[in-house]
Design an enzyme around this catalytic site. Structure first.
Site, PDB file in Angstrom:
ATOM      1  N   LEU A  99       0.808  -1.216   0.000  1.00 30.37           N
ATOM      2  CA  LEU A  99       0.000   0.000   0.000  1.00 30.37           C
ATOM      3  C   LEU A  99       0.840   1.264   0.000  1.00 30.37           C
ATOM      4  O   LEU A  99       0.303   2.367  -0.129  1.00 30.37           O
ATOM      5  CB  LEU A  99      -0.942  -0.005   1.209  1.00 30.37           C
ATOM      6  CG  LEU A  99      -1.932  -1.173   1.256  1.00 30.37           C
ATOM      7  CD1 LEU A  99      -2.800  -1.072   2.496  1.00 30.37           C
ATOM      8  CD2 LEU A  99      -2.793  -1.194  -0.004  1.00 30.37           C
ATOM      9  N   ASP A 117     -11.252  -5.523  23.019  1.00 31.49           N
ATOM     10  CA  ASP A 117     -10.976  -5.910  21.638  1.00 31.49           C
ATOM     11  C   ASP A 117     -12.225  -6.425  20.923  1.00 31.49           C
ATOM     12  O   ASP A 117     -12.553  -5.972  19.823  1.00 31.49           O
ATOM     13  CB  ASP A 117      -9.904  -7.007  21.592  1.00 31.49           C
ATOM     14  CG  ASP A 117      -8.494  -6.442  21.495  1.00 31.49           C
ATOM     15  OD1 ASP A 117      -8.345  -5.221  21.354  1.00 31.49           O
ATOM     16  OD2 ASP A 117      -7.535  -7.234  21.560  1.00 31.49           O
ATOM     17  N   TYR A 170      -6.344   0.765  11.614  1.00 40.73           N
ATOM     18  CA  TYR A 170      -5.039   1.377  11.810  1.00 40.73           C
ATOM     19  C   TYR A 170      -5.145   2.551  12.790  1.00 40.73           C
ATOM     20  O   TYR A 170      -6.231   3.034  13.094  1.00 40.73           O
ATOM     21  CB  TYR A 170      -4.471   1.892  10.486  1.00 40.73           C
ATOM     22  CG  TYR A 170      -4.373   0.849   9.394  1.00 40.73           C
ATOM     23  CD1 TYR A 170      -4.051  -0.472   9.677  1.00 40.73           C
ATOM     24  CD2 TYR A 170      -4.607   1.196   8.064  1.00 40.73           C
ATOM     25  CE1 TYR A 170      -3.959  -1.412   8.671  1.00 40.73           C
ATOM     26  CE2 TYR A 170      -4.518   0.249   7.048  1.00 40.73           C
ATOM     27  CZ  TYR A 170      -4.191  -1.044   7.355  1.00 40.73           C
ATOM     28  OH  TYR A 170      -4.108  -1.985   6.367  1.00 40.73           O
ATOM     29  N   ARG A 171      -3.991   3.034  13.226  1.00 37.18           N
ATOM     30  CA  ARG A 171      -3.992   4.251  14.049  1.00 37.18           C
ATOM     31  C   ARG A 171      -4.516   5.426  13.222  1.00 37.18           C
ATOM     32  O   ARG A 171      -4.373   5.454  12.007  1.00 37.18           O
ATOM     33  CB  ARG A 171      -2.576   4.570  14.520  1.00 37.18           C
ATOM     34  CG  ARG A 171      -2.102   3.722  15.680  1.00 37.18           C
ATOM     35  CD  ARG A 171      -1.033   4.462  16.454  1.00 37.18           C
ATOM     36  NE  ARG A 171      -0.011   3.578  16.972  1.00 37.18           N
ATOM     37  CZ  ARG A 171       0.995   3.980  17.726  1.00 37.18           C
ATOM     38  NH1 ARG A 171       1.136   5.259  18.026  1.00 37.18           N
ATOM     39  NH2 ARG A 171       1.884   3.116  18.178  1.00 37.18           N
ATOM     40  N   ILE A 230      -6.126  -4.128  27.475  1.00 34.62           N
ATOM     41  CA  ILE A 230      -6.104  -3.851  28.910  1.00 34.62           C
ATOM     42  C   ILE A 230      -6.008  -2.346  29.191  1.00 34.62           C
ATOM     43  O   ILE A 230      -6.580  -1.852  30.169  1.00 34.62           O
ATOM     44  CB  ILE A 230      -4.948  -4.613  29.597  1.00 34.62           C
ATOM     45  CG1 ILE A 230      -5.118  -4.580  31.118  1.00 34.62           C
ATOM     46  CG2 ILE A 230      -3.581  -4.064  29.165  1.00 34.62           C
ATOM     47  CD1 ILE A 230      -4.181  -5.516  31.844  1.00 34.62           C
ATOM     48  N   ASN A 231      -5.337  -1.601  28.309  1.00 41.94           N
ATOM     49  CA  ASN A 231      -5.224  -0.155  28.480  1.00 41.94           C
ATOM     50  C   ASN A 231      -6.559   0.537  28.220  1.00 41.94           C
ATOM     51  O   ASN A 231      -6.960   1.436  28.957  1.00 41.94           O
ATOM     52  CB  ASN A 231      -4.165   0.420  27.534  1.00 41.94           C
ATOM     53  CG  ASN A 231      -2.846  -0.313  27.633  1.00 41.94           C
ATOM     54  OD1 ASN A 231      -2.381  -0.866  26.645  1.00 41.94           O
ATOM     55  ND2 ASN A 231      -2.226  -0.341  28.801  1.00 41.94           N
ATOM     56  N   TYR A 232      -7.237   0.103  27.157  1.00 44.61           N
ATOM     57  CA  TYR A 232      -8.518   0.708  26.825  1.00 44.61           C
ATOM     58  C   TYR A 232      -9.548   0.411  27.923  1.00 44.61           C
ATOM     59  O   TYR A 232     -10.338   1.276  28.311  1.00 44.61           O
ATOM     60  CB  TYR A 232      -9.034   0.185  25.478  1.00 44.61           C
ATOM     61  CG  TYR A 232      -7.994   0.205  24.392  1.00 44.61           C
ATOM     62  CD1 TYR A 232      -7.136   1.282  24.240  1.00 44.61           C
ATOM     63  CD2 TYR A 232      -7.839  -0.869  23.511  1.00 44.61           C
ATOM     64  CE1 TYR A 232      -6.158   1.298  23.251  1.00 44.61           C
ATOM     65  CE2 TYR A 232      -6.880  -0.862  22.517  1.00 44.61           C
ATOM     66  CZ  TYR A 232      -6.031   0.226  22.394  1.00 44.61           C
ATOM     67  OH  TYR A 232      -5.073   0.220  21.420  1.00 44.61           O
ATOM     68  N   HIS A 283      -3.319  -1.404  24.089  1.00 40.62           N
ATOM     69  CA  HIS A 283      -3.967  -2.681  23.825  1.00 40.62           C
ATOM     70  C   HIS A 283      -5.173  -2.814  24.750  1.00 40.62           C
ATOM     71  O   HIS A 283      -5.436  -1.939  25.581  1.00 40.62           O
ATOM     72  CB  HIS A 283      -2.994  -3.844  24.013  1.00 40.62           C
ATOM     73  CG  HIS A 283      -2.080  -4.047  22.835  1.00 40.62           C
ATOM     74  ND1 HIS A 283      -2.548  -4.427  21.592  1.00 40.62           N
ATOM     75  CD2 HIS A 283      -0.733  -3.907  22.700  1.00 40.62           C
ATOM     76  CE1 HIS A 283      -1.533  -4.512  20.749  1.00 40.62           C
ATOM     77  NE2 HIS A 283      -0.418  -4.205  21.392  1.00 40.62           N
TER      78      HIS A 283
END
Length: 361
Positions: A60, A154, A83-84, A127-129, A125
């Site tokens: 890409l 997730d 994606y970010r 756990i952070n969210y 990831h």
């Protein structure tokens, strides 16, 4: 493809976690999904999350690779990317660009923190969210929070929410609306999963302390207990009639955690399962991943399927009238590149040229 979403075409920008989960849900229920791979991505061999779709592998970073995605999106009903923030823009695949070509396109974006906000560009990831939703603080024993695998942010808060939003927006288009962009943040979705907890807390029915509430192990009749063989029994008796049946079956008169722990420890897990068979006491064995597919209820319902030699959960939920095709094993990365490009009008010489230049892997 058969299923209630048959006829819908989705482009999936390959990633990990919630994006593939959402694409799997759409494919399971009949949508045709083309997975655009970026060579070198993290991958699980024969990953169930990548089942039932075709695959094309593109570089890409090249103008030609991005142009192929734009052609796919022009013909599609929806696109999913995880994606970010800013990555699709840098690839010249931003929502404005694709919606200009296809005003009916549903452009689904799933990230941890969302497309905007102070943390939007930060790494993270599950756990952070989950940590900033307030829910993680209440998961685990009194000693401290525990990581509950990556099910909540997730998949429940990310992938499932995105799949729901995609279908909702596709329905709006079918009713005459325009395409639009979905901002599915795992922080938002995971927080929503905790709506009942926040409601109970506001009503004075939930404490911030762990193991102090009805549904977090604070109640003696709602939790997991170790049996004589080291395996565990799950108790979930909330209503009075179920509590009475459970107390009778366990042989306890005073319902305390200590008494229930001692009672359960007197027999093996399977002895308890046999004893409570046919009783409305809300008792179930805590099964391992290897045991679960063989359980009589899971076997009867066909909850687990063998797909390409991998035992995995089958599509859910089910419909009274609409049959869905059985899942297909994941395709080799890029396996369908030639046929997909041919459908877009590329000739064999053009395809060979793309491959020789490294655009098509």
């Amino acid at each position: 493809m058969a299923g209630p979403l048959a006829g819908f075409n989705i482009v999936e920008m390959a990633g990990i976690g919630p994006g593939p989960f959402a694409a799997m849900m759409l494919a399971d229920h009949g949508a045709e999904v083309i997975r655009v791979e970026r060579p070198g991505n993290l991958a699980v061999p024969n990953d169930p999350l990548t089942r039932s779709r075709r695959s094309i592998a593109l570089d890409l970073r090249t103008e030609e690779g991005a142009a192929i995605v734009r052609q796919l999106a022009k013909r599609a009903d929806g696109l999913i990317e995880g994606y970010r923030p800013g990555v699709m823009e840098r690839l010249d695949l931003a929502p404005d660009t694709l919606l200009l070509d296809n005003p009916k396109l549903v452009y689904g974006r799933v990230t941890g923190w969302g497309q905007e906000g102070p943390l939007a560009s930060e790494a993270g990831h599950d756990i952070n969210y989950l940590a900033i939703t307030g829910l993680l603080s209440g998961i685990g024993p009194k000693a401290g929070p525990l990581a509950p695998s990556n099910y909540l942010a997730d998949f429940a808060g990310g992938g499932m929410m995105l799949a729901f939003a995609m279908v909702s927006a596709l329905l709006a288009v079918q009713r005459g609306g325009e395409g639009q962009v979905i901002d599915a943040a795992m922080t938002d979705g995971a927080a929503l999963v905790g709506a009942l907890t926040y409601g109970m807390r506001a009503a004075g029915m939930w404490s911030d302390d762990r193991e102090a509430n009805l549904l977090d192990g604070g109640d003696p009749f709602y939790g997991c207990y170790k049996c004589a063989d080291g395996k565990y029994l799950a108790l979930g008796a909330i209503e009075p009639q179920f509590r009475d049946a459970l107390a009778e079956g366990l042989g306890v008169t005073e319902v305390t955690k200590i008494n229930v722990t001692k009672a359960v420890a007197r027999k093996t897990r399977d002895q308890w399962v046999s004893q409570f068979a046919g009783r409305d006491a809300c008792v179930a064995p805590v099964l391992s991943l290897s045991e679960a597919p063989a359980h009589l209820h899971n076997r009867a319902r066909g909850t687990f399927l063998d797909v390409g030699g991998v035992l995995q959960p089958g599509p859910a939920p089910r419909y009274s009238r609409t049959e869905c095709d059985p899942p297909e094993a994941p395709r080799r990365e890029g396996a369908d590149g030639d046929s997909i490009l041919a459908e877009l009008g590329y000739g064999s010489a053009e395809i060979a040229g793309l491959r020789s230049r490294g655009v098509l892997a």
